[in-house]
Design a protein around this motif. Structure first.
Motif, PDB file in Angstrom:
ATOM      1  N   VAL A 107      -1.580 -13.055  -0.612  1.00 32.43           N
ATOM      2  CA  VAL A 107      -2.337 -14.268  -0.289  1.00 32.43           C
ATOM      3  C   VAL A 107      -3.379 -13.891   0.763  1.00 32.43           C
ATOM      4  N   VAL A 108      -4.637 -14.030   0.418  1.00 31.96           N
ATOM      5  CA  VAL A 108      -5.720 -13.552   1.293  1.00 31.96           C
ATOM      6  C   VAL A 108      -5.648 -14.188   2.674  1.00 31.96           C
ATOM      7  N   ALA A 109      -5.334 -15.481   2.733  1.00 32.85           N
ATOM      8  CA  ALA A 109      -5.274 -16.169   4.023  1.00 32.85           C
ATOM      9  C   ALA A 109      -4.153 -15.657   4.913  1.00 32.85           C
ATOM     10  N   ASP A 110      -3.205 -14.913   4.328  1.00 30.70           N
ATOM     11  CA  ASP A 110      -2.061 -14.399   5.073  1.00 30.70           C
ATOM     12  C   ASP A 110      -2.337 -13.019   5.676  1.00 30.70           C
ATOM     13  N   ILE A 111      -3.430 -12.378   5.259  1.00 31.79           N
ATOM     14  CA  ILE A 111      -3.731 -11.022   5.728  1.00 31.79           C
ATOM     15  C   ILE A 111      -4.227 -11.052   7.168  1.00 31.79           C
ATOM     16  N   GLU A 112      -3.634 -10.218   8.014  1.00 26.27           N
ATOM     17  CA  GLU A 112      -4.124 -10.033   9.385  1.00 26.27           C
ATOM     18  C   GLU A 112      -5.090  -8.847   9.444  1.00 26.27           C
ATOM     19  N   TYR A 113      -4.623  -7.693   8.985  1.00 26.16           N
ATOM     20  CA  TYR A 113      -5.498  -6.528   8.922  1.00 26.16           C
ATOM     21  C   TYR A 113      -4.933  -5.530   7.927  1.00 26.16           C
ATOM     22  N   ILE A 114      -5.767  -4.573   7.548  1.00 24.63           N
ATOM     23  CA  ILE A 114      -5.392  -3.565   6.556  1.00 24.63           C
ATOM     24  C   ILE A 114      -5.675  -2.194   7.155  1.00 24.63           C
ATOM     25  N   GLU A 115      -4.714  -1.321   6.997  1.00 22.34           N
ATOM     26  CA  GLU A 115      -4.810   0.029   7.551  1.00 22.34           C
ATOM     27  C   GLU A 115      -4.892   1.042   6.423  1.00 22.34           C
ATOM     28  N   GLY A 116      -5.906   1.884   6.437  1.00 24.80           N
ATOM     29  CA  GLY A 116      -6.081   2.886   5.394  1.00 24.80           C
ATOM     30  C   GLY A 116      -5.379   4.190   5.722  1.00 24.80           C
ATOM     31  N   LEU A 117      -4.677   4.748   4.721  1.00 27.03           N
ATOM     32  CA  LEU A 117      -3.947   6.015   4.876  1.00 27.03           C
ATOM     33  C   LEU A 117      -4.287   6.904   3.687  1.00 27.03           C
ATOM     34  N   LYS A 118      -5.477   7.476   3.690  1.00 18.95           N
ATOM     35  CA  LYS A 118      -5.970   8.281   2.568  1.00 18.95           C
ATOM     36  C   LYS A 118      -5.965   7.460   1.283  1.00 18.95           C
ATOM     37  N   ASP A 119      -5.042   7.753   0.357  1.00 16.21           N
ATOM     38  CA  ASP A 119      -5.023   7.048  -0.923  1.00 16.21           C
ATOM     39  C   ASP A 119      -4.118   5.823  -0.906  1.00 16.21           C
ATOM     40  N   TYR A 120      -3.586   5.495   0.242  1.00 17.09           N
ATOM     41  CA  TYR A 120      -2.711   4.325   0.376  1.00 17.09           C
ATOM     42  C   TYR A 120      -3.264   3.389   1.437  1.00 17.09           C
ATOM     43  N   ILE A 121      -2.827   2.146   1.377  1.00 14.72           N
ATOM     44  CA  ILE A 121      -3.155   1.191   2.439  1.00 14.72           C
ATOM     45  C   ILE A 121      -1.896   0.432   2.834  1.00 14.72           C
ATOM     46  N   LYS A 122      -1.880   0.015   4.088  1.00 12.81           N
ATOM     47  CA  LYS A 122      -0.857  -0.904   4.570  1.00 12.81           C
ATOM     48  C   LYS A 122      -1.506  -2.264   4.792  1.00 12.81           C
ATOM     49  N   ILE A 123      -0.989  -3.283   4.143  1.00 16.20           N
ATOM     50  CA  ILE A 123      -1.516  -4.632   4.303  1.00 16.20           C
ATOM     51  C   ILE A 123      -0.587  -5.385   5.251  1.00 16.20           C
ATOM     52  N   HIS A 124      -1.090  -5.686   6.432  1.00 19.81           N
ATOM     53  CA  HIS A 124      -0.290  -6.374   7.449  1.00 19.81           C
ATOM     54  C   HIS A 124      -0.496  -7.886   7.291  1.00 19.81           C
ATOM     55  N   LEU A 125       0.613  -8.606   7.152  1.00 20.13           N
ATOM     56  CA  LEU A 125       0.579 -10.035   6.866  1.00 20.13           C
ATOM     57  C   LEU A 125       1.170 -10.845   8.015  1.00 20.13           C
ATOM     58  N   SER A 126       0.660 -12.058   8.185  1.00 19.23           N
ATOM     59  CA  SER A 126       1.211 -12.945   9.215  1.00 19.23           C
ATOM     60  C   SER A 126       2.638 -13.355   8.901  1.00 19.23           C
TER      61      SER A 126
END
Length: 232
Positions: free
Chosen positions: A141-160
């Motif tokens: 849910v886009v409104a739930d995203i706080e920030y996104i962290e890039g790790l080469k070919d992966y990402i971590k999506i941090h949610l509220s």
């Protein structure tokens, strides 16, 4: 954009409120006033969405002024007197700032007002999406995203809504293309941040509550632009 005014009989407090308001990109200051009577005229002539309102003022105090309004806008009380808190909340104020208050506490109150304002005026349509997590499709849910962290070919999506980030195989550039450009900014080659979740901005950091996200020299202009732009 939330159009706001500040009413306080102390010049130093009016100056502080004006400075704080100008640092938040979702607020637009219409004017500051030393008493409630001065503010009546602007309320009749201008659209005002939010009032920063002192309580102890000569002739007409803040609570009397608030009770006199037929259709009051959102209100954040600003006072040195804690005993008025209950009465204020009975009048459905957004928040209660006790002088002297920090900028972080001010931002928290304004974020609450922003959420209420957005609920009152409806939300823009945002396209939520699914990502692959260990052979399972997980809805983001886009409104739930706080920030996104890039790790080469992966990402971590941090949610509220979750203490644990979502880890998925995707580049930060690919996820950036899925998101509304006005709502997210790059602060670093490896970080993409939701503008509305930012609570404080420091020299080399933006903060979402106690979470600190780095700002690199290359992307500092993005952060400056967000602070100074009149609206999202």
């Amino acid at each position: 954009m939330i159009r706001c005014i500040a009413i306080d009989d102390e010049q130093l407090v009016r100056d502080l409120l004006e400075d704080n308001i100008r640092q938040l990109p979702f607020l637009q200051l219409i004017g500051t006033y030393k008493n409630a009577l001065e503010a009546y005229e602007v309320l009749q002539q201008e659209q005002v969405d939010l009032i920063f309102l002192d309580i102890q003022m000569p002739r007409l105090n803040g609570l009397q002024f608030l009770q006199s309004l037929q259709r009051p806008p959102l209100v954040i009380l600003v006072t040195a007197y804690e005993q008025y808190a209950l009465e204020g909340f009975n009048l459905h104020v957004v928040d209660y700032l006790l002088k002297p208050f920090s900028f972080e506490r001010f931002v928290k109150a304004c974020n609450r007002a922003n959420e209420l304002f957005r609920l009152q005026h409806g939300q823009p349509d945002v396209q939520d999406f699914f990502v692959n997590v260990e052979y399972t499709q997980v809805k983001i849910v886009v409104a739930d995203i706080e920030y996104i962290e890039g790790l080469k070919d992966y990402i971590k999506i941090h949610l509220s809504s979750s203490p644990q980030p979502i880890l998925t195989r995707m580049t930060i550039k690919a996820i950036e293309e899925k998101l509304p450009s006005a709502a997210f900014i790059r602060t670093h080659k490896s970080f993409l941040v939701a503008v509305r979740k930012i609570t404080t901005v420091k020299r080399d950091l933006v903060c979402i509550g106690i979470k600190e996200i780095p700002v690199s020299e290359f992307y500092k202009e993005n952060v400056t632009r967000i602070i100074n732009r009149p609206e999202y």
